[in-house]
Scaffold this active site. Structure first.
Site, short mmCIF file in Angstrom:
data_model
loop_
_atom_site.label_atom_id
_atom_site.label_comp_id
_atom_site.label_asym_id
_atom_site.label_seq_id
_atom_site.Cartn_x
_atom_site.Cartn_y
_atom_site.Cartn_z
N ASP A 38 76.76 16.47 -41.73
CA ASP A 38 77.88 16.10 -42.59
C ASP A 38 78.97 17.17 -42.59
OD1 ASP A 38 79.22 14.41 -44.33
OD2 ASP A 38 78.32 15.31 -46.11
N ASN A 86 78.97 3.68 -41.56
CA ASN A 86 80.11 4.33 -40.91
C ASN A 86 81.07 3.35 -40.25
OD1 ASN A 86 78.27 7.33 -39.87
ND2 ASN A 86 79.44 6.92 -41.73
#
Length: 261
Positions: A38, A86
């Site tokens: 991340d 995503n």
């Protein structure tokens, strides 16, 4: 190269990569480390660059960390590359990530083989570009005989979707008379997960500062130790990896029970 002795001070682990292993118990290295990669976009934005630049640097970081983990004795790295959620990101960013995956799985095959890395994938292939699926198949085929660390890339992956997929598979076998309901146990469920055959993660690493598991390996991380850092993934180094393992080694893993003193 095998580490000698219980504790080491410093060691070069791959091309210009040096890891400070002082204090590490080399007999207590996590077998399977899961990583939520991340902070790529925020890292790029902080430097005044587009988010895609962060994803590109994140891919380079993964190469470094896999090499370091392998030399430390880690057997499996499961890296969260692209989640089922995503797809909600801007089309230009999604397209770049798909192109980056395609290039990564093309350009790194020789390096995977040179470093004895076996590549696997978890997640659904539905919706992935055909070229990415072809590159995935090629990477699997070209590295299947490698006996070093397993790089398990999660692409179009979601933990809830994985469990649903497992439940559907089990229900199908019951409906077809190939499985008795009374025989369904944890092992049956695990045999129907994308990660079938792999050990459960011992350690979950989350860079980027957020404190959530983001739908990653929900079943598998039931008793994984969790280590977080505010460092964005592109800045994550082998020294951060060592810090995470040191923290892991400092904890008591009780798996719901008690440890007698």
């Amino acid at each position: 190269m095998v580490f000698k002795g219980l504790f080491q001070t410093r060691r070069k682990v791959a091309n210009n990569i040096v890891v400070d292993t002082a204090g590490l118990d080399m007999n207590n290295i996590p077998e399977h480390i899961a990583i939520i990669m991340d902070g790529n976009g925020r890292w790029a934005k902080a430097q005044g660059k587009v988010r895609t630049f962060g994803h590109q640097q994140g891919a380079e970081t993964l190469k470094t960390i896999v090499k370091a983990a392998d030399k430390l004795g880690v057997k499996v790295i499961s890296a969260y590359a692209f989640s089922t959620e995503n797809w909600k990101r801007p089309v230009t960013e999604v397209n770049f990530i798909m192109e980056l995956l395609s290039r990564y799985l093309t350009n790194e095959i020789q390096e995977f083989n040179d470093n004895n890395v076996q590549v696997r994938f978890i997640g659904s292939r539905e919706g992935l570009p055909e070229v990415v699926k072809q590159k995935m198949d090629h990477a699997i085929e070209e590295t299947k005989d490698n006996t070093g660390i397993i790089l398990n890339l999660a692409i179009n992956y979601g933990g809830q979707a994985e469990i649903l997929h497992a439940v559907q598979g089990i229900a199908r076998e019951v409906a077809e008379g190939r499985l008795d309901v009374a025989k369904i146990d944890n092992q049956v469920v695990e045999d129907h997960l994308y990660t079938a055959g792999l050990p459960a993660p011992d350690l979950l690493i989350r860079p980027g500062g957020d404190l959530r598991i983001s739908n990653f390996l929900l079943w598998q991380i039931a008793y994984a130790e969790i280590w977080t850092t505010k460092t964005y993934w592109p800045d994550f180094t082998p020294d951060h990896l060592v810090d995470a393992i040191l923290a892991y080694q400092g904890r008591e893993r009780r798996f719901g029970g008690l440890v007698e003193k």
